[in-house]
Design a protein around this motif. Structure first.
Motif, PDB file in Angstrom:
ATOM      1  N   ASP A  24      29.398  40.130  38.713  1.00 16.86           N
ATOM      2  CA  ASP A  24      29.842  38.346  38.629  1.00 16.86           C
ATOM      3  C   ASP A  24      29.022  37.381  37.307  1.00 16.86           C
ATOM      4  O   ASP A  24      29.631  36.648  36.840  1.00 16.86           O
ATOM      5  CB  ASP A  24      29.180  37.604  39.521  1.00 16.86           C
ATOM      6  CG  ASP A  24      29.840  36.710  40.192  1.00 16.86           C
ATOM      7  OD1 ASP A  24      30.517  36.279  39.907  1.00 16.86           O
ATOM      8  OD2 ASP A  24      28.655  35.309  40.060  1.00 16.86           O
ATOM      9  N   ALA A  25      27.954  37.624  37.301  1.00 16.24           N
ATOM     10  CA  ALA A  25      27.496  37.045  36.438  1.00 16.24           C
ATOM     11  C   ALA A  25      27.748  37.501  34.879  1.00 16.24           C
ATOM     12  O   ALA A  25      28.477  36.927  33.629  1.00 16.24           O
ATOM     13  CB  ALA A  25      26.125  37.677  35.839  1.00 16.24           C
ATOM     14  N   PRO A  51      31.460  41.761  46.592  1.00 12.74           N
ATOM     15  CA  PRO A  51      31.074  40.605  46.566  1.00 12.74           C
ATOM     16  C   PRO A  51      29.921  39.671  45.635  1.00 12.74           C
ATOM     17  O   PRO A  51      29.952  40.331  44.484  1.00 12.74           O
ATOM     18  CB  PRO A  51      29.640  40.939  47.592  1.00 12.74           C
ATOM     19  CG  PRO A  51      29.705  42.361  47.071  1.00 12.74           C
ATOM     20  CD  PRO A  51      30.803  42.826  47.073  1.00 12.74           C
ATOM     21  N   PRO A  52      29.758  38.267  45.498  1.00 10.37           N
ATOM     22  CA  PRO A  52      29.595  38.091  44.931  1.00 10.37           C
ATOM     23  C   PRO A  52      27.889  38.509  44.485  1.00 10.37           C
ATOM     24  O   PRO A  52      27.919  38.392  42.923  1.00 10.37           O
ATOM     25  CB  PRO A  52      29.081  36.406  45.633  1.00 10.37           C
ATOM     26  CG  PRO A  52      29.566  36.454  46.759  1.00 10.37           C
ATOM     27  CD  PRO A  52      29.831  37.781  47.093  1.00 10.37           C
ATOM     28  N   VAL A  86      41.948  36.750  37.600  1.00 13.70           N
ATOM     29  CA  VAL A  86      40.850  38.018  37.312  1.00 13.70           C
ATOM     30  C   VAL A  86      40.256  38.081  38.869  1.00 13.70           C
ATOM     31  O   VAL A  86      39.610  36.819  39.333  1.00 13.70           O
ATOM     32  CB  VAL A  86      39.603  37.403  36.545  1.00 13.70           C
ATOM     33  CG1 VAL A  86      38.655  38.510  36.256  1.00 13.70           C
ATOM     34  CG2 VAL A  86      40.461  36.719  34.981  1.00 13.70           C
ATOM     35  N   GLU A  87      40.078  38.933  39.055  1.00 17.23           N
ATOM     36  CA  GLU A  87      39.694  39.612  40.264  1.00 17.23           C
ATOM     37  C   GLU A  87      39.116  40.825  40.352  1.00 17.23           C
ATOM     38  O   GLU A  87      39.615  41.407  39.310  1.00 17.23           O
ATOM     39  CB  GLU A  87      40.422  40.107  41.216  1.00 17.23           C
ATOM     40  CG  GLU A  87      41.094  38.610  42.175  1.00 17.23           C
ATOM     41  CD  GLU A  87      42.644  39.129  43.116  1.00 17.23           C
ATOM     42  OE1 GLU A  87      43.552  39.886  41.927  1.00 17.23           O
ATOM     43  OE2 GLU A  87      42.306  38.415  44.071  1.00 17.23           O
ATOM     44  N   VAL A  88      37.513  40.609  40.428  1.00 16.30           N
ATOM     45  CA  VAL A  88      36.474  41.653  40.461  1.00 16.30           C
ATOM     46  C   VAL A  88      36.243  42.118  42.291  1.00 16.30           C
ATOM     47  O   VAL A  88      36.216  42.094  43.335  1.00 16.30           O
ATOM     48  CB  VAL A  88      35.491  42.183  39.707  1.00 16.30           C
ATOM     49  CG1 VAL A  88      34.786  43.253  39.376  1.00 16.30           C
ATOM     50  CG2 VAL A  88      35.800  41.238  38.577  1.00 16.30           C
ATOM     51  N   ALA A  89      36.377  43.475  42.604  1.00 11.36           N
ATOM     52  CA  ALA A  89      35.706  43.804  44.029  1.00 11.36           C
ATOM     53  C   ALA A  89      35.839  44.740  43.823  1.00 11.36           C
ATOM     54  O   ALA A  89      36.074  45.407  43.156  1.00 11.36           O
ATOM     55  CB  ALA A  89      37.746  43.484  44.839  1.00 11.36           C
ATOM     56  N   CYS A  96      37.121  47.897  40.946  1.00  9.85           N
ATOM     57  CA  CYS A  96      38.377  47.438  40.604  1.00  9.85           C
ATOM     58  C   CYS A  96      38.245  46.031  39.919  1.00  9.85           C
ATOM     59  O   CYS A  96      37.950  44.539  40.486  1.00  9.85           O
ATOM     60  CB  CYS A  96      39.459  47.470  41.860  1.00  9.85           C
ATOM     61  SG  CYS A  96      40.909  45.933  41.479  1.00  9.85           S
ATOM     62  N   LEU A  97      38.918  46.048  38.862  1.00 11.48           N
ATOM     63  CA  LEU A  97      38.871  45.105  38.094  1.00 11.48           C
ATOM     64  C   LEU A  97      40.485  44.835  37.717  1.00 11.48           C
ATOM     65  O   LEU A  97      40.818  45.375  37.403  1.00 11.48           O
ATOM     66  CB  LEU A  97      37.929  45.277  36.183  1.00 11.48           C
ATOM     67  CG  LEU A  97      38.829  43.808  35.545  1.00 11.48           C
ATOM     68  CD1 LEU A  97      38.538  42.352  35.857  1.00 11.48           C
ATOM     69  CD2 LEU A  97      38.069  44.407  34.132  1.00 11.48           C
ATOM     70  N   ALA A  98      41.038  43.119  38.220  1.00 12.34           N
ATOM     71  CA  ALA A  98      42.189  42.979  37.899  1.00 12.34           C
ATOM     72  C   ALA A  98      42.324  41.457  37.306  1.00 12.34           C
ATOM     73  O   ALA A  98      42.306  40.632  37.541  1.00 12.34           O
ATOM     74  CB  ALA A  98      43.180  43.110  39.638  1.00 12.34           C
TER      75      ALA A  98
END
Length: 168
Positions: A24-25, A51-52, A86-89, A96-98
């Motif tokens: 996240d950072a 998660p964060p 931008v989504e990271v999961a 996954c980076l989308a």
């Protein structure tokens, strides 16, 4: 940076140094670098990380290069007033980076060409760029043992989904 990275990739001297990253950072810092460009085009730029407190073993510079290249392209090829998400999961065994935009999109035949070194789509010949960004993205992702999926529709936009394994 792209020319140097491409040269190192070609020579086989491009090295990754995976370490545990606070995703996240790192992602927030990279996205912040593009916020002014997005604002200038009135592009709505959104981001989420689940998660964060996500941590993942990746090469920091490589991850930033991947995200930065995808964001740069999304901003270039999204019209004024558009949207980029931008989504990271994390999923079991992969991150996954989308990056999704509602920009110009591509034909399926064009998607195959975009990862080639110095490749530029003819319809974007008037847009600045070296044709190395997605070559570097693919090289970094491949070096991590990951994969890339691209879903695109002309006039509707593009989603780049990058999958990084738990162990690079």
């Amino acid at each position: 940076d792209e020319f140097l990275s491409a040269r190192r990739i070609q020579e086989g001297t491009f090295l990754l140094k995976p370490v545990m990253l606070e995703i996240d950072a790192v992602a927030t810092d990279a996205i912040r670098e593009f916020s002014a460009q997005a604002e200038a085009k009135r592009i709505e730029l959104s981001y989420s990380c689940q998660p964060p407190d996500l941590q993942w073993k990746l090469d920091r510079l490589g991850f930033v290069r991947v995200l930065s290249n995808l964001l740069s392209n999304a901003i270039k090829f999204t019209a004024r007033g558009g949207k980029i998400q931008v989504e990271v999961a994390a999923a079991p065994e992969q991150l996954c980076l989308a990056v999704t935009d509602n920009g110009s999109g591509m034909e399926p035949s064009e998607v195959q060409k975009i990862f080639e070194r110095f490749s530029r789509l003819e319809k974007h010949s008037d847009t600045s760029g070296s044709g190395l960004g997605l070559f570097v993205v693919k090289s970094v992702v491949t070096a991590h043992g990951g994969k890339i999926e691209v879903i695109s529709k002309v006039g509707h936009g593009t989603t780049f989904s990058i999958y990084f394994p738990a162990v690079p």
